[in-house]
Design a protein around this motif. Structure first.
Motif, PDB file in Angstrom:
ATOM      1  N   GLU A   1      -9.503  -9.637   2.478  1.00 57.62           N
ATOM      2  CA  GLU A   1     -10.073  -7.823   1.354  1.00 57.62           C
ATOM      3  C   GLU A   1     -10.825  -7.384   3.344  1.00 57.62           C
ATOM      4  O   GLU A   1     -11.925  -7.387   3.987  1.00 57.62           O
TER       5      GLU A   1
ATOM      6  N   GLY B   1       0.825  -1.094  -0.030  1.00 63.52           N
ATOM      7  CA  GLY B   1       0.086   0.329  -0.168  1.00 63.52           C
ATOM      8  C   GLY B   1       1.118   1.448  -0.421  1.00 63.52           C
ATOM      9  O   GLY B   1       0.374   2.336   0.100  1.00 63.52           O
TER      10      GLY B   1
ATOM     11  N   ASP C   1      -4.626  -1.439   5.508  1.00 61.83           N
ATOM     12  CA  ASP C   1      -4.568  -1.501   4.171  1.00 61.83           C
ATOM     13  C   ASP C   1      -3.149  -3.063   3.493  1.00 61.83           C
ATOM     14  O   ASP C   1      -3.408  -3.266   2.968  1.00 61.83           O
TER      15      ASP C   1
ATOM     16  N   LYS D   1      -4.644  -6.757   4.930  1.00 66.26           N
ATOM     17  CA  LYS D   1      -4.535  -7.443   3.882  1.00 66.26           C
ATOM     18  C   LYS D   1      -3.169  -7.925   3.018  1.00 66.26           C
ATOM     19  O   LYS D   1      -2.994  -8.969   2.656  1.00 66.26           O
TER      20      LYS D   1
ATOM     21  N   HIS E   1      -9.707   6.379   3.156  1.00 62.16           N
ATOM     22  CA  HIS E   1     -10.946   6.444   2.018  1.00 62.16           C
ATOM     23  C   HIS E   1     -11.919   6.763   2.982  1.00 62.16           C
ATOM     24  O   HIS E   1     -13.309   6.386   2.611  1.00 62.16           O
TER      25      HIS E   1
ATOM     26  N   SER F   1       0.050   5.374  -2.408  1.00 58.33           N
ATOM     27  CA  SER F   1      -1.272   6.270  -1.424  1.00 58.33           C
ATOM     28  C   SER F   1      -0.452   7.066  -1.159  1.00 58.33           C
ATOM     29  O   SER F   1       0.881   7.882  -0.815  1.00 58.33           O
TER      30      SER F   1
END
Length: 478
Positions: free
Chosen positions: A159, A14, A149, A153, A396, A17
């Motif tokens: 998920e 991740g 994330d 994950k 998010h 980002s």
């Protein structure tokens, strides 16, 4: 050359980002008052540095707590040798007692259910590994910490399904939103294994009220899914209402819950400001999860030296009581002054009472109400204003224009510079944001700000135990 694994070469970590991009911008040009006065100020790191003087003074008075002193060296051999996965009994007892103290002693924790991990990062991955198979899903209310994330994950294949919360009700978790996310996961053929809630919230700085927690417990009990309570900011609540733990809710009369579904993630990284110690905790009411997590802890044990120091510190009742009170007072003052200063140029934030950050509302500064416009604004703040703040989209959040800003990871002088940069930027780019009664002439406002900054730099008020007291909101505590 033999190929690397799909996990190793994928994007699961991740790092693509804006949250991590902001860190990279800081690392390449970090602010320093003398060497790099035009550098980027780190406001994207949720770190509590306000109590370091208090902790340092305790360490000076208790040199035996450290193995690196003449007073503590006799414990060196004992701690240098092998420790089993359970951890030192005195460490588990001290952490369990501290967890109870942080929650007002309204609930007690069993030291035998304390499982160590390498920070909250390792604790979350451990819980995900224990509860879900690759392809299974956890529901997570938005906005939520971008690191989830990665933590839940990347290596587990789990998920995450967002539970969309709205600013219209201060991003509260509702039963309607939970049901909608659950249905969405089912429509995507995802088996929902649990719900993860962060309380106090990162990035909102708010706590879940008792009624919301009861609804959450009722929801997971009806669906027969697990509930993971991330409570790593429990001791950062600096004003009413008081923090309520999931552990309190499940012990209340009239609350029906299968306790095998309840798990808490904790650490000392935020509450005590010890992220470098990597003290993460899994506390589960499920015996099978405790057993499995303890086996997994072999991949991320807390060092014996750290366990020894933490046990010595947290076993001292006077230290714990005074630390909790001192931290609450300093966070209260810093938060009040920070939000008050922003309000002077029309910047508001979500009302909050916990955490090391605020959820800043910059929607009025957006060119248009889109995430593209949010990213444009963020790039200006990073590259021109030179502040590493985190855009809401990286958390998010489904509404553009919100930004997380950390306020407890810097000294008073650095905060003064950061606030001046914010004020200058707002006045330069959107004078209309300033309420008319505060506008007057721009020149006079700039002069007022300049004088206030001179006051901020005055050595007489720069005590780390009395940060920035000239704000009326700081002096008039309610």
């Amino acid at each position: 050359m033999a190929a690397m694994s799909k996990i190793a070469t994928g994007n699961g970590h991740g790092e693509n980002s804006p949250y991590f991009d902001g860190w990279k911008a800081y690392e390449t040009n970090p602010f320093h008052p003398i060497d790099r006065p035009e550098g980027v100020i780190q406001m994207g790191l949720a770190e509590n540095q306000l109590c370091f003087d208090f902790i340092k003074n305790w360490l000076i008075k208790h040199p035996e707590a450290s193995l690196c002193t003449a007073q503590g060296v006799n414990k060196f051999k004992e701690t240098a040798l092998f420790q089993d996965y359970h951890g030192m009994p005195e460490f588990r007892q001290a952490v369990a007692k501290f967890m109870g103290k942080v929650r007002g002693d309204r609930v007690k924790f069993d030291p035998d259910r304390i499982v160590m991990s390498g920070g909250a990062t390792g604790a979350h991955e451990t819980v995900a590994f224990c509860l879900a198979d690759p392809g299974d899903a956890f529901l997570v209310p938005t906005p939520y910490y971008p690191g989830f994330d990665r933590d839940l994950k990347w290596r587990t294949g789990v998920e995450l399904v967002p539970v969309n919360c709205e600013s219209s009700n201060d991003f509260k978790i509702t039963r309607v939103a939970l049901e909608a996310a659950y249905v969405k996961a089912q429509e995507a053929n995802l088996r929902v294994k649990g719900l993860l809630v962060t309380n106090p919230s990162n990035p909102l700085g708010t706590i879940l009220d008792r009624e919301t927690l009861k609804n959450v417990v009722s929801f997971i009990n009806e669906k027969n899914i697990h509930l993971i309570g991330d409570e790593i900011y429990a001791a950062t609540v600096f004003m009413d209402p008081e923090f309520v733990s999931i552990s309190e809710i499940i012990e209340e009369d009239g609350v029906e819950c299968n306790r095998d579904l309840i798990h808490i993630v904790y650490s000392l990284s935020k509450d005590m400001g010890f992220p470098g110690f990597r003290v993460g905790i899994v506390y589960s009411y499920n015996d099978a999860v405790v057993s499995c997590a303890r086996k997994m802890s072999s991949f991320g044990l807390v060092s014996s030296q750290t366990q020894h120091l933490i046990a010595s510190m947290l076993s001292n009742d006077d230290f714990v009581d005074n630390f909790i009170a001192e931290s609450k007072e300093l966070l209260f003052k810093r938060h009040k002054y920070f939000t008050w200063s922003l309000s002077q140029v029309g910047i508001s934030s979500l009302k909050s009472n916990a955490g090391l950050f605020i959820w800043m509302d910059l929607r009025k500064l957006l060119r248009e109400n889109t995430f593209e416009a949010e990213m444009e604004l963020w790039r200006v703040i990073i590259n021109e204003v030179k502040l590493n703040v985190s855009p809401g989209s990286s958390f998010h959040c489904n509404e553009p224009g919100w930004f997380r800003v950390c306020f407890a990871n810097m000294d008073d002088n650095t905060m003064a510079v950061a606030l001046l940069r914010i004020r200058t930027f707002v006045l330069k780019n959107n004078e209309a944001m300033v309420p008319p009664r505060k506008l007057c002439r721009r020149s006079s406002l700039k002069l007022s700000l300049s004088r206030r900054m001179d006051d901020l730099m005055s050595p007489s008020i720069m005590s780390p135990h009395s940060p920035l007291p000239q704000s009326p909101l700081v002096r008039a505590r309610t």
